[in-house]
Design a protein around this motif. Structure first.
Motif, PDB file in Angstrom:
ATOM      1  N   VAL A   1       0.828  -1.212   0.000  1.00  0.00           N
ATOM      2  CA  VAL A   1       0.000   0.000   0.000  1.00  0.00           C
ATOM      3  C   VAL A   1       0.860   1.260   0.000  1.00  0.00           C
ATOM      4  O   VAL A   1       0.527   2.253  -0.672  1.00  0.00           O
ATOM      5  CB  VAL A   1      -0.951   0.002   1.225  1.00  0.00           C
ATOM      6  N   VAL A   2       1.975   1.232   0.722  1.00  0.00           N
ATOM      7  CA  VAL A   2       2.743   2.468   0.944  1.00  0.00           C
ATOM      8  C   VAL A   2       4.082   2.519   0.208  1.00  0.00           C
ATOM      9  O   VAL A   2       4.688   3.591   0.107  1.00  0.00           O
ATOM     10  CB  VAL A   2       2.995   2.676   2.451  1.00  0.00           C
ATOM     11  N   LYS A   3       4.548   1.397  -0.310  1.00  0.00           N
ATOM     12  CA  LYS A   3       5.879   1.361  -0.927  1.00  0.00           C
ATOM     13  C   LYS A   3       5.747   0.941  -2.388  1.00  0.00           C
ATOM     14  O   LYS A   3       5.258  -0.140  -2.688  1.00  0.00           O
ATOM     15  CB  LYS A   3       6.770   0.367  -0.160  1.00  0.00           C
ATOM     16  N   ARG A   4       6.219   1.778  -3.289  1.00  0.00           N
ATOM     17  CA  ARG A   4       6.035   1.527  -4.729  1.00  0.00           C
ATOM     18  C   ARG A   4       7.322   1.133  -5.448  1.00  0.00           C
ATOM     19  O   ARG A   4       7.270   0.709  -6.601  1.00  0.00           O
ATOM     20  CB  ARG A   4       5.465   2.781  -5.400  1.00  0.00           C
ATOM     21  N   ARG A   5       8.482   1.304  -4.810  1.00  0.00           N
ATOM     22  CA  ARG A   5       9.760   1.046  -5.470  1.00  0.00           C
ATOM     23  C   ARG A   5      10.710   0.311  -4.524  1.00  0.00           C
ATOM     24  O   ARG A   5      10.610   0.439  -3.299  1.00  0.00           O
ATOM     25  CB  ARG A   5      10.419   2.359  -5.920  1.00  0.00           C
ATOM     26  N   TYR A   6      11.657  -0.446  -5.111  1.00  0.00           N
ATOM     27  CA  TYR A   6      12.649  -1.193  -4.341  1.00  0.00           C
ATOM     28  C   TYR A   6      14.037  -0.831  -4.846  1.00  0.00           C
ATOM     29  O   TYR A   6      14.310  -0.896  -6.045  1.00  0.00           O
ATOM     30  CB  TYR A   6      12.359  -2.698  -4.433  1.00  0.00           C
ATOM     31  N   ALA A   7      14.885  -0.435  -3.928  1.00  0.00           N
ATOM     32  CA  ALA A   7      16.176   0.152  -4.296  1.00  0.00           C
ATOM     33  C   ALA A   7      17.125  -0.862  -4.912  1.00  0.00           C
ATOM     34  O   ALA A   7      17.807  -0.564  -5.900  1.00  0.00           O
ATOM     35  CB  ALA A   7      16.824   0.799  -3.061  1.00  0.00           C
ATOM     36  N   ASP A   8      17.203  -2.053  -4.316  1.00  0.00           N
ATOM     37  CA  ASP A   8      18.186  -3.034  -4.769  1.00  0.00           C
ATOM     38  C   ASP A   8      17.707  -4.440  -4.424  1.00  0.00           C
ATOM     39  O   ASP A   8      16.614  -4.632  -3.884  1.00  0.00           O
ATOM     40  CB  ASP A   8      19.564  -2.746  -4.151  1.00  0.00           C
ATOM     41  N   TRP A   9      18.538  -5.418  -4.731  1.00  0.00           N
ATOM     42  CA  TRP A   9      18.182  -6.824  -4.525  1.00  0.00           C
ATOM     43  C   TRP A   9      17.874  -7.112  -3.059  1.00  0.00           C
ATOM     44  O   TRP A   9      16.914  -7.816  -2.742  1.00  0.00           O
ATOM     45  CB  TRP A   9      19.307  -7.700  -5.028  1.00  0.00           C
ATOM     46  N   ASN A  10      18.686  -6.575  -2.162  1.00  0.00           N
ATOM     47  CA  ASN A  10      18.464  -6.818  -0.735  1.00  0.00           C
ATOM     48  C   ASN A  10      17.144  -6.225  -0.255  1.00  0.00           C
ATOM     49  O   ASN A  10      16.459  -6.809   0.591  1.00  0.00           O
ATOM     50  CB  ASN A  10      19.627  -6.263   0.097  1.00  0.00           C
ATOM     51  N   ASP A  11      16.792  -5.070  -0.793  1.00  0.00           N
ATOM     52  CA  ASP A  11      15.514  -4.435  -0.463  1.00  0.00           C
ATOM     53  C   ASP A  11      14.358  -5.338  -0.903  1.00  0.00           C
ATOM     54  O   ASP A  11      13.378  -5.536  -0.175  1.00  0.00           O
ATOM     55  CB  ASP A  11      15.438  -3.075  -1.153  1.00  0.00           C
ATOM     56  N   LEU A  12      14.495  -5.918  -2.092  1.00  0.00           N
ATOM     57  CA  LEU A  12      13.465  -6.821  -2.604  1.00  0.00           C
ATOM     58  C   LEU A  12      13.390  -8.102  -1.768  1.00  0.00           C
ATOM     59  O   LEU A  12      12.297  -8.587  -1.449  1.00  0.00           O
ATOM     60  CB  LEU A  12      13.752  -7.154  -4.067  1.00  0.00           C
ATOM     61  N   LEU A  13      14.545  -8.654  -1.395  1.00  0.00           N
ATOM     62  CA  LEU A  13      14.547  -9.857  -0.569  1.00  0.00           C
ATOM     63  C   LEU A  13      13.930  -9.605   0.803  1.00  0.00           C
ATOM     64  O   LEU A  13      13.276 -10.489   1.371  1.00  0.00           O
ATOM     65  CB  LEU A  13      15.972 -10.403  -0.411  1.00  0.00           C
ATOM     66  N   ASN A  14      14.116  -8.404   1.321  1.00  0.00           N
ATOM     67  CA  ASN A  14      13.486  -8.072   2.600  1.00  0.00           C
ATOM     68  C   ASN A  14      11.965  -8.069   2.465  1.00  0.00           C
ATOM     69  O   ASN A  14      11.249  -8.501   3.378  1.00  0.00           O
ATOM     70  CB  ASN A  14      13.974  -6.715   3.104  1.00  0.00           C
ATOM     71  N   TYR A  15      11.464  -7.601   1.330  1.00  0.00           N
ATOM     72  CA  TYR A  15      10.029  -7.686   1.061  1.00  0.00           C
ATOM     73  C   TYR A  15       9.583  -9.147   1.001  1.00  0.00           C
ATOM     74  O   TYR A  15       8.539  -9.523   1.569  1.00  0.00           O
ATOM     75  CB  TYR A  15       9.708  -6.972  -0.249  1.00  0.00           C
ATOM     76  N   CYS A  16      10.377  -9.987   0.319  1.00  0.00           N
ATOM     77  CA  CYS A  16      10.042 -11.410   0.205  1.00  0.00           C
ATOM     78  C   CYS A  16      10.035 -12.097   1.569  1.00  0.00           C
ATOM     79  O   CYS A  16       9.336 -13.100   1.761  1.00  0.00           O
ATOM     80  CB  CYS A  16      11.034 -12.121  -0.713  1.00  0.00           C
ATOM     81  N   ARG A  17      10.796 -11.547   2.507  1.00  0.00           N
ATOM     82  CA  ARG A  17      10.802 -12.096   3.867  1.00  0.00           C
ATOM     83  C   ARG A  17       9.394 -12.107   4.457  1.00  0.00           C
ATOM     84  O   ARG A  17       9.045 -12.983   5.250  1.00  0.00           O
ATOM     85  CB  ARG A  17      11.733 -11.252   4.737  1.00  0.00           C
ATOM     86  N   TYR A  18       8.583 -11.128   4.056  1.00  0.00           N
ATOM     87  CA  TYR A  18       7.215 -11.040   4.559  1.00  0.00           C
ATOM     88  C   TYR A  18       6.180 -11.525   3.536  1.00  0.00           C
ATOM     89  O   TYR A  18       5.141 -12.049   3.919  1.00  0.00           O
ATOM     90  CB  TYR A  18       6.897  -9.600   4.961  1.00  0.00           C
ATOM     91  N   SER A  19       6.459 -11.346   2.251  1.00  0.00           N
ATOM     92  CA  SER A  19       5.462 -11.633   1.225  1.00  0.00           C
ATOM     93  C   SER A  19       5.474 -13.074   0.742  1.00  0.00           C
ATOM     94  O   SER A  19       4.484 -13.542   0.160  1.00  0.00           O
ATOM     95  CB  SER A  19       5.673 -10.715   0.017  1.00  0.00           C
ATOM     96  N   ALA A  20       6.572 -13.797   0.949  1.00  0.00           N
ATOM     97  CA  ALA A  20       6.710 -15.125   0.360  1.00  0.00           C
ATOM     98  C   ALA A  20       7.175 -16.185   1.345  1.00  0.00           C
ATOM     99  O   ALA A  20       6.597 -17.270   1.428  1.00  0.00           O
ATOM    100  CB  ALA A  20       7.684 -15.056  -0.825  1.00  0.00           C
ATOM    101  N   MET A  21       8.212 -15.880   2.099  1.00  0.00           N
ATOM    102  CA  MET A  21       8.788 -16.891   2.988  1.00  0.00           C
ATOM    103  C   MET A  21       7.794 -17.445   4.009  1.00  0.00           C
ATOM    104  O   MET A  21       7.821 -18.646   4.303  1.00  0.00           O
ATOM    105  CB  MET A  21      10.031 -16.327   3.679  1.00  0.00           C
ATOM    106  N   PRO A  22       6.889 -16.623   4.565  1.00  0.00           N
ATOM    107  CA  PRO A  22       5.923 -17.170   5.524  1.00  0.00           C
ATOM    108  C   PRO A  22       5.006 -18.243   4.937  1.00  0.00           C
ATOM    109  O   PRO A  22       4.509 -19.100   5.673  1.00  0.00           O
ATOM    110  CB  PRO A  22       5.120 -15.941   5.961  1.00  0.00           C
TER     111      PRO A  22
END
Length: 290
Positions: A106-127
């Motif tokens: 809802v609040v974040k539209r862009r990801y700076a780098d690979w690590n930023d994207l993986l941090n998102y995946c920590r919540y969006s996919a890994m669970p």
């Protein structure tokens, strides 16, 4: 307040890129996994809804979490999941982690780098993977391999849908530094066809997703439940096939999903390979113990 089901997109577990509680999963586990899916699908659709204001989305997600934790019964999906978890004596924290990802959407539209994207995946996919493993009573020692596979699946989805995500949601999951490395700006995702630079960029990200999948190669052998192992083997092989598929196609102008016959053929090969791997692993262990 309008019930969450009113904001559903119409997408079901049968429409997902990868199998969700297929017939390979033991019947006794399918209901709780599908309850989890319904909750997650509804929350995801709220986060992606084209006409809801951002604050309304956040309020709806908060209220779904409240119902999940037992503070109400407004959300049918949250209440159903709460009951299913209670019956299995499972905690709600995996579903709560996914809600964090949807709030980010809802609040974040862009990801700076690979690590930023993986941090998102920590919540969006890994669970998701961790939840399925917990349902089957698997060891937490399997989480690391599962995390790698689930992150790769999420990134593959982002690569497939990069054009629609930008056009419909103004959301770009492709790392900004990856786009910049190929001399690209965000406008490249709004074109009718992908430029050679964008295709090279996506191919490089697909290779990184493949590297993540390779980190999870052993998961079908590590899990104890044979039917779950075969489900994982199928998903793993389909994902590997997709990384190569994406690397050779135009995500803006061409279909980026495997056809039904290819999915069926790949699934059969994966299941046979999974059985072979498990037999080989057990034979190896028995030889060591002699």
């Amino acid at each position: 307040m309008t019930a969450p089901s009113a904001f559903r997109s119409g997408k079901t577990y049968r429409d997902e890129n990868f199998p969700v509680a297929s017939r390979l999963i033991p019947r006794r586990h399918r209901d709780v996994i599908l309850a989890f899916y319904e909750f997650v699908r509804t929350a995801d659709d709220i986060a992606d809804h084209p006409s809801l204001r951002a604050q309304d989305k956040l309020d709806l997600l908060d209220r779904m979490e409240g119902d999940l934790l037992g503070f109400g019964n407004w959300s049918e999906e949250a209440s159903a999941l709460r009951r299913a978890l209670a019956e299995r004596e499972l905690a709600p924290h995996h579903a709560q982690d996914l809600l964090k990802a949807f709030r980010l959407d809802v609040v974040k539209r862009r990801y700076a780098d690979w690590n930023d994207l993986l941090n998102y995946c920590r919540y969006s996919a890994m669970p998701v993977g961790r939840f399925v493993l917990d349902v089957h009573g698997e060891s937490r020692a399997t989480w690391s391999a599962s995390d790698s596979i689930c992150a790769a699946l999420q990134i593959i989805n982002h690569l497939q849908d990069c054009g629609d995500d930008f056009r419909k949601l103004d959301r770009i999951y492709l790392p900004e530094d990856a786009l910049e490395a190929f001399g690209l700006g965000t406008e490249a995702l709004g074109e009718a066809t992908a430029s050679p630079q964008l295709r090279r960029c996506l191919a490089s990200l697909a290779r990184r997703a493949e590297d993540l999948l390779r980190q999870g190669d052993d998961l079908p052998v590590l899990v104890r439940n044979t039917r779950l192992a075969l489900e994982i083997a199928v998903i793993h092989m389909l994902a590997l096939r997709l990384t190569r598929y994406i690397a050779g196609r135009d995500p803006l102008g061409q279909r980026m999903h495997l056809g039904a016959l290819e999915v069926a053929a790949t699934s059969c090969r994966a299941a046979l390979k999974g059985v072979s791997q498990r037999i080989g692993s057990r034979l190896s262990l028995s030889v060591k113990h002699e």
